[in-house]
Enzyme design. Structure first.
Site, PDB file in Angstrom:
ATOM      1  N   HIS A  46       2.853  -6.591   0.749  1.00  7.36           N
ATOM      2  CA  HIS A  46       3.279  -5.590  -0.224  1.00  7.36           C
ATOM      3  C   HIS A  46       3.158  -6.128  -1.647  1.00  7.36           C
ATOM      4  O   HIS A  46       2.760  -5.410  -2.569  1.00  7.36           O
ATOM      5  CB  HIS A  46       4.723  -5.182   0.076  1.00  7.36           C
ATOM      6  CG  HIS A  46       5.329  -4.289  -0.957  1.00  7.36           C
ATOM      7  ND1 HIS A  46       6.212  -4.758  -1.911  1.00  7.36           N
ATOM      8  CD2 HIS A  46       5.178  -2.950  -1.193  1.00  7.36           C
ATOM      9  CE1 HIS A  46       6.580  -3.758  -2.683  1.00  7.36           C
ATOM     10  NE2 HIS A  46       5.971  -2.660  -2.284  1.00  7.36           N
ATOM     11  N   GLU A  49      -0.373  -5.942  -2.750  1.00 11.27           N
ATOM     12  CA  GLU A  49      -0.679  -4.540  -3.088  1.00 11.27           C
ATOM     13  C   GLU A  49      -0.302  -4.242  -4.537  1.00 11.27           C
ATOM     14  O   GLU A  49      -1.060  -3.624  -5.285  1.00 11.27           O
ATOM     15  CB  GLU A  49       0.049  -3.602  -2.134  1.00 11.27           C
ATOM     16  CG  GLU A  49      -0.078  -2.125  -2.475  1.00 11.27           C
ATOM     17  CD  GLU A  49       1.243  -1.390  -2.417  1.00 11.27           C
ATOM     18  OE1 GLU A  49       1.622  -0.749  -3.429  1.00 11.27           O
ATOM     19  OE2 GLU A  49       1.906  -1.449  -1.362  1.00 11.27           O
ATOM     20  N   HIS A  50       0.855  -4.712  -4.963  1.00 21.70           N
ATOM     21  CA  HIS A  50       1.287  -4.533  -6.352  1.00 21.70           C
ATOM     22  C   HIS A  50       0.373  -5.280  -7.316  1.00 21.70           C
ATOM     23  O   HIS A  50      -0.029  -4.757  -8.363  1.00 21.70           O
ATOM     24  CB  HIS A  50       2.719  -5.038  -6.529  1.00 21.70           C
ATOM     25  CG  HIS A  50       3.767  -4.029  -6.193  1.00 21.70           C
ATOM     26  ND1 HIS A  50       4.717  -3.602  -7.087  1.00 21.70           N
ATOM     27  CD2 HIS A  50       4.007  -3.339  -5.053  1.00 21.70           C
ATOM     28  CE1 HIS A  50       5.510  -2.713  -6.515  1.00 21.70           C
ATOM     29  NE2 HIS A  50       5.102  -2.545  -5.260  1.00 21.70           N
ATOM     30  N   GLU A 126      12.787  -3.106  -6.661  1.00 21.95           N
ATOM     31  CA  GLU A 126      12.497  -2.184  -5.557  1.00 21.95           C
ATOM     32  C   GLU A 126      13.359  -2.508  -4.334  1.00 21.95           C
ATOM     33  O   GLU A 126      13.875  -1.607  -3.663  1.00 21.95           O
ATOM     34  CB  GLU A 126      11.008  -2.265  -5.205  1.00 21.95           C
ATOM     35  CG  GLU A 126      10.528  -1.187  -4.260  1.00 21.95           C
ATOM     36  CD  GLU A 126       9.026  -1.249  -4.013  1.00 21.95           C
ATOM     37  OE1 GLU A 126       8.533  -0.411  -3.227  1.00 21.95           O
ATOM     38  OE2 GLU A 126       8.339  -2.123  -4.595  1.00 21.95           O
TER      39      GLU A 126
END
Length: 417
Positions: A46, A49-50, A126
């Site tokens: 993840h 991905e950022h 997040e």
């Protein structure tokens, strides 16, 4: 019609030409998800991905955003437990620019230290946001109950502890292992030209695998029943419970989706009608299926005021017991079939949905069923197949997660009951 072209390096380009639209959706699909991470890597898929949005050798993060905003396009990405997708939707005459930017991000991201530190804080926010929201947090906790000994049970976002360890070296090492041509699919849907496909091949056909590349390995994790209880000063208690389901490759996949719809997948479902419409116990009550390459689950979630938690739980268990002993009715099954067909066909009207469906199918199955064949499979769902699934799924104790006020007292009541 869905077409597949395999480049010499093994990377696949999947495309569905739809000439009557003026848009193109394109996604780069990678067979890398949180379940393929080592425990100490949890969250790195993840995080990568950022980071692919944070600048390349020729474009800053701001320039990437401005270029897409200038053409009115959409640029985004998501990470799941089994794959990652970087996607864009643009007008057809901007297709080449969209592909150029996505390819630049995919191949040329620099992972600058200052950007790493900023994005580490963004992902931490997040994680905190998810933990702050009980209706998000409870599902993460539930998966840890279901699969305590497998990475499938770990959060996609990772943890505060693992997040602090990610650096450029770890990112590049992980990408060398999982970002290789045979593990990547470029999927397109919309008004696609032959020239655009040739351009994609020129960009992605030169992609060379690293010697560190590792093939995808499934662990076939065992489902665990159990409970997670978290005391929290909230107005509502949140309850989630899961039973083991089936994999996305199972021959009863469509029967499983239909069964979920009957249980709690829509407004006419048993749980919605009994819990919300008849008893007024909750505003939010639903069920959803999770189907992975080797395992699956069906999850039920509801929230109610703290004083009604016991009644909500009993009502859900009562509905499950009733469906175990009485099965589903022919009318429920026929309605479920029509809902499935309508949902499938309506989703086909979106180019992004088509791109997503084709990318996932190629990555997971390596094949694409014609629309009519899928409709036939849905029509072929029988009461017998659904009843067998009911017996299989609900033959074990569920995994349960509860977040709310005075839930420790409720836990004691459950144990002593």
């Amino acid at each position: 019609m869905v077409n597949v072209y395999t480049c010499q390096n093994g990377l696949r380009i999947v495309y569905e030409h739809v000439p009557y639209v003026r848009s193109i959706s394109v996604g780069i699909w990678v067979g890398a998800g949180s379940r393929f991470e080592l425990p100490e890597e949890n969250g790195i898929t993840h995080f990568i991905e950022h980071m692919l949005f944070k600048g390349t050798a020729t474009r800053s993060a701001r320039q990437i955003a401005e270029e897409f905003d200038r053409i009115g396009g959409e640029l985004n990405a998501f990470t799941t437990k089994e794959n990652t997708c970087y996607y864009a939707k643009v007008l057809d005459h901007h297709g080449k620019l969209a592909i150029d930017i996505l390819a630049d991000m995919f191949f040329n991201s620099v992972f600058e230290k200052s950007e790493l530190e900023k994005e580490r804080q963004v992902v931490l926010e997040e994680i905190l946001m998810s933990e702050d929201a009980p209706d998000d947090d409870i599902h993460e906790r539930l998966w840890r109950v279901m699969y305590p000994n497998d990475s499938l049970g770990l959060p996609i976002l990772g943890t505060k502890e693992t997040l602090q360890t990610f650096n450029r070296e770890l990112i590049l090492t992980y990408m060398e292992k999982h970002y290789y041509p045979k593990n990547v699919v470029v999927s397109l849907a919309g008004n696609i030209s032959k020239e655009l496909l040739l351009h994609i091949e020129s960009l992605f056909g030169q992609f060379e695998p690293s010697e560190k590349a590792v093939p995808m390995q499934l662990t076939d994790p065992a489902f665990h029943s159990g409970r997670f209880i978290k005391e929290r000063d909230v107005e509502q208690s949140h309850l989630a419970m899961s039973y083991p389901g089936i994999s996305v490759k199972d021959s009863d996949y469509y029967s499983f989706i239909a069964l979920n719809n009957i249980i709690g997948g829509n407004m006419s479902s048993r749980l919605f009608q009994e819990v919300r419409e008849e008893k007024g116990l909750a505003y939010t009550i639903y069920s959803y299926p999770s189907c992975y390459m080797d395992v699956g689950a069906i999850t039920i979630y509801g929230s109610t005021n703290n004083q009604q938690l016991s009644l909500l739980h009993e009502t859900i268990l009562g509905a499950i017991e009733k469906i175990k002993t009485e099965g589903v009715t022919p009318k429920e099954l026929e309605n479920g079939k029509e809902q499935l067909k309508a949902s499938f066909l309506l989703n086909m009207e979106s180019m992004t949905n088509r791109m997503t469906r084709n990318g996932k199918n190629e990555l997971i199955f390596g094949r694409h069923l014609p629309v009519d064949e899928i409709l036939q499979k849905i029509d072929g769902i029988s009461l017998d197949s659904v009843q067998k699934l009911i017996g299989k799924i609900f033959s074990v104790e569920p995994a349960v997660a509860i977040i709310g006020q005075d839930v420790q007292n409720y836990q004691r009541k459950m144990v002593n009951a």
